[in-house]
Structures are given as C-alpha cells and as structure tokens.
Design a protein around this motif. Structure first.
Motif, short mmCIF file in Angstrom:
data_model
loop_
_atom_site.label_atom_id
_atom_site.label_comp_id
_atom_site.label_asym_id
_atom_site.label_seq_id
_atom_site.Cartn_x
_atom_site.Cartn_y
_atom_site.Cartn_z
N LEU A 48 0.90 -1.19 0.27
CA LEU A 48 0.00 -0.15 0.02
C LEU A 48 0.86 1.13 0.11
O LEU A 48 2.04 1.31 0.64
CB LEU A 48 -0.96 -0.11 1.23
N GLY A 49 0.24 2.16 -0.65
CA GLY A 49 1.16 3.42 -0.79
C GLY A 49 0.30 4.41 0.27
O GLY A 49 -0.81 4.49 0.40
N ARG A 50 1.08 4.79 1.23
CA ARG A 50 0.62 5.66 2.44
C ARG A 50 -0.29 6.94 2.01
O ARG A 50 -1.47 7.01 2.27
CB ARG A 50 1.76 6.35 3.48
N VAL A 57 -9.16 6.44 2.55
CA VAL A 57 -9.81 6.42 3.54
C VAL A 57 -10.66 7.80 4.10
O VAL A 57 -11.67 7.51 4.27
CB VAL A 57 -8.84 6.03 4.88
N MET A 58 -10.05 8.81 3.76
CA MET A 58 -10.68 10.14 4.07
C MET A 58 -11.77 10.27 2.98
O MET A 58 -12.72 11.02 3.47
CB MET A 58 -9.54 11.20 3.99
N PHE A 155 -6.32 6.06 11.21
CA PHE A 155 -5.34 5.88 10.02
C PHE A 155 -4.13 5.67 10.42
O PHE A 155 -3.22 4.79 10.16
CB PHE A 155 -5.57 6.77 8.74
N ALA A 156 -3.34 6.81 11.27
CA ALA A 156 -2.05 6.68 11.74
C ALA A 156 -1.75 5.73 12.42
O ALA A 156 -0.50 4.90 12.02
CB ALA A 156 -1.77 8.14 12.27
N HIS A 157 -2.55 5.25 13.25
CA HIS A 157 -2.21 4.13 14.01
C HIS A 157 -2.29 2.75 13.57
O HIS A 157 -1.44 1.91 13.34
CB HIS A 157 -3.15 4.19 15.34
N ARG A 158 -3.18 2.65 12.62
CA ARG A 158 -3.28 1.49 11.91
C ARG A 158 -2.19 1.31 10.71
O ARG A 158 -1.85 0.29 10.56
CB ARG A 158 -4.64 1.32 11.07
N LEU A 229 -7.23 -1.31 6.43
CA LEU A 229 -7.13 -0.33 5.86
C LEU A 229 -7.72 -0.36 4.48
O LEU A 229 -8.45 0.61 4.08
CB LEU A 229 -5.81 -0.27 5.54
N ASP A 230 -7.74 -1.74 3.93
CA ASP A 230 -8.34 -1.61 2.66
C ASP A 230 -9.93 -1.69 2.67
O ASP A 230 -10.51 -1.10 1.73
CB ASP A 230 -7.86 -2.88 1.94
#
Length: 236
Positions: A48-50, A57-58, A155-158, A229-230
């Motif tokens: 995944l690209g961050r 996600v957003m 998202f940052a934590h995951r 995430l996905d």
C-alpha cells in the motif's frame, strides 16, 4: 526435554486457535460443514502507498461520508429557511382606465401606479428558523472536523501497525532466518566432527523454529492491518 514439552503445549494451543478460527469462519459463511482444506500461507502482503491509502480512507470512510451528509443537510435547511421568507422586498403594480372627462372633453385615459414594501426581520418569525439552521450548520461542520481528525488519527495508528509488521516480516525472512539456518548448519557440521556439543545444535534448531513463528505472527498482523485499511474498518 523441557523445550520439547513447551513446544507440545504451544502446538495444542495453536490447534485450539485453528479450530476456533474455522468455526468462526463457518458461522460467518453460514456453512457448518465448511471443508477445512489447508489454505496456502499468504506470505506476500499486498503493498500500500501511504498517501494513496490515506486519501482513499478520508474520501470513502463511511464515518466521513455520514458526517459530510449531515453537514450538507444542515446547509440545505438554511437555504430552505431563507427561501421561506423571500421576497424581503414586495412590489405591487396596477393599471386603470379613467373615464373622467377633461376640459377638452376627452377621457383622462390610462393610469398606472406602483407600491413597494420591505419586510423587517424583526417582525418575521421565520428569521428564527434561519438562525437555528445556521447554528445547525456550525455544529455539523464542527462535527465533521472532529470526525476528520478522528479518522486521520485512526489511520495513523493502523498504518503504523501495517508498516511495522511488514518491515518486521521482511527483516525476519530476508535477514534473521537465513542467518539462523546458516548457524544451525555450521553447528550441525561441527557436531558431526565432534567439535560442538549436541545441545548447541538443538538451540540453533530452536532458533529457526522461533524465527518462523515470529514471521507468521508478523504476517498475521500485516494482513489484519491491510484488511482494516483496504476495507476502511478503522477503529476510532
């Protein structure tokens, strides 16, 4: 012997966990007779690209979508309330034909007139509806901002879990495991030449097993994080 007993206990724990996982999967699928075919080990975690993952996600998070819809609904209420008192300026026009005779004997003819009025918000009850709707917009927009921060934090934590697990699995697979296997090979050769005691061979072998277990744990964490995430299933 102690290590062998400990390994046997771990094996039984793993079997119990495997049975529970299969039962949960069967319940989810509604198939009690689900065939327990051994699935291939998913060693390659999708990359995944961050930036791309965060943007998705957003943009697509159900929580974000709900907050955006509520803000849009409140704005629509303001628009509806404003239209409800329109027009503030009222105009009225009329025309008539005056048959009264002038000194010349001809009728005065057509006449036209116009009236204008202004509605004062001070005496308009619907002005309160506009103020209430505007307050609702501010509340909804503040909630949207809080939701954005919460989703970004989740998202940052995951992402940290995902990136850390992928890096750990890669390091164990490409660096630690080859070294452990090489050490075992050397100890075994030295033992065969009666230059190394057998317990060192066993400890080297145990190191390989524990490294493979650590790889499995890292891959499991990486896959779980990737699915979260996905699938946009972030815990907030």
């Amino acid at each position: 012997e102690a290590a062998a007993s400990e390994a046997a206990a771990h094996r039984e724990e793993a079997r119990a966990a495997l049975d529970a996982a299969w039962e949960q999967l069967a319940n989810i699928m509604g198939n009690p007779g689900l065939d327990r075919t051994r699935a291939p080990m998913l060693a390659e975690v999708p990359e995944l690209g961050r930036d791309a993952a965060r943007a998705r996600v957003m943009a697509e998070s159900p929580v974000m979508e709900s907050a955006r819809r509520e803000a849009a609904r409140q704005r629509a209420l303001v628009t509806a309330a404003q239209k409800g008192i329109w027009p503030d300026l009222e105009l009225k026009a009329e025309g008539w034909f005056d048959r009264e005779r002038q000194s010349s004997g001809a009728a005065k003819g057509w006449g036209f007139g116009a009236e204008a009025g202004i509605r004062l918000p001070l005496f308009d009850r619907r002005a309160g509806q506009i103020l209430a709707s505007q307050a609702g917009v501010r509340v909804a927009e503040a909630a949207l901002e809080r939701t954005e921060r919460s989703v970004a934090d989740a998202f940052a934590h995951r992402w940290a879990d995902y990136a850390g697990a992928v890096a750990r699995a890669k390091s164990l697979q490409e660096d630690v495991l080859p070294r452990a296997e090489e050490a075992y090979r050397l100890y075994l050769e030295n033992f065969q030449q009666m230059a190394t005691p057998y317990p060192q061979v066993l400890m080297a072998r145990e190191r390989i097993i524990r490294t493979r277990e650590a790889i499995s744990d890292a891959l499991e964490q990486a896959w779980l994080s990737w699915v979260a995430l996905d699938g946009l299933h972030l815990e907030m």
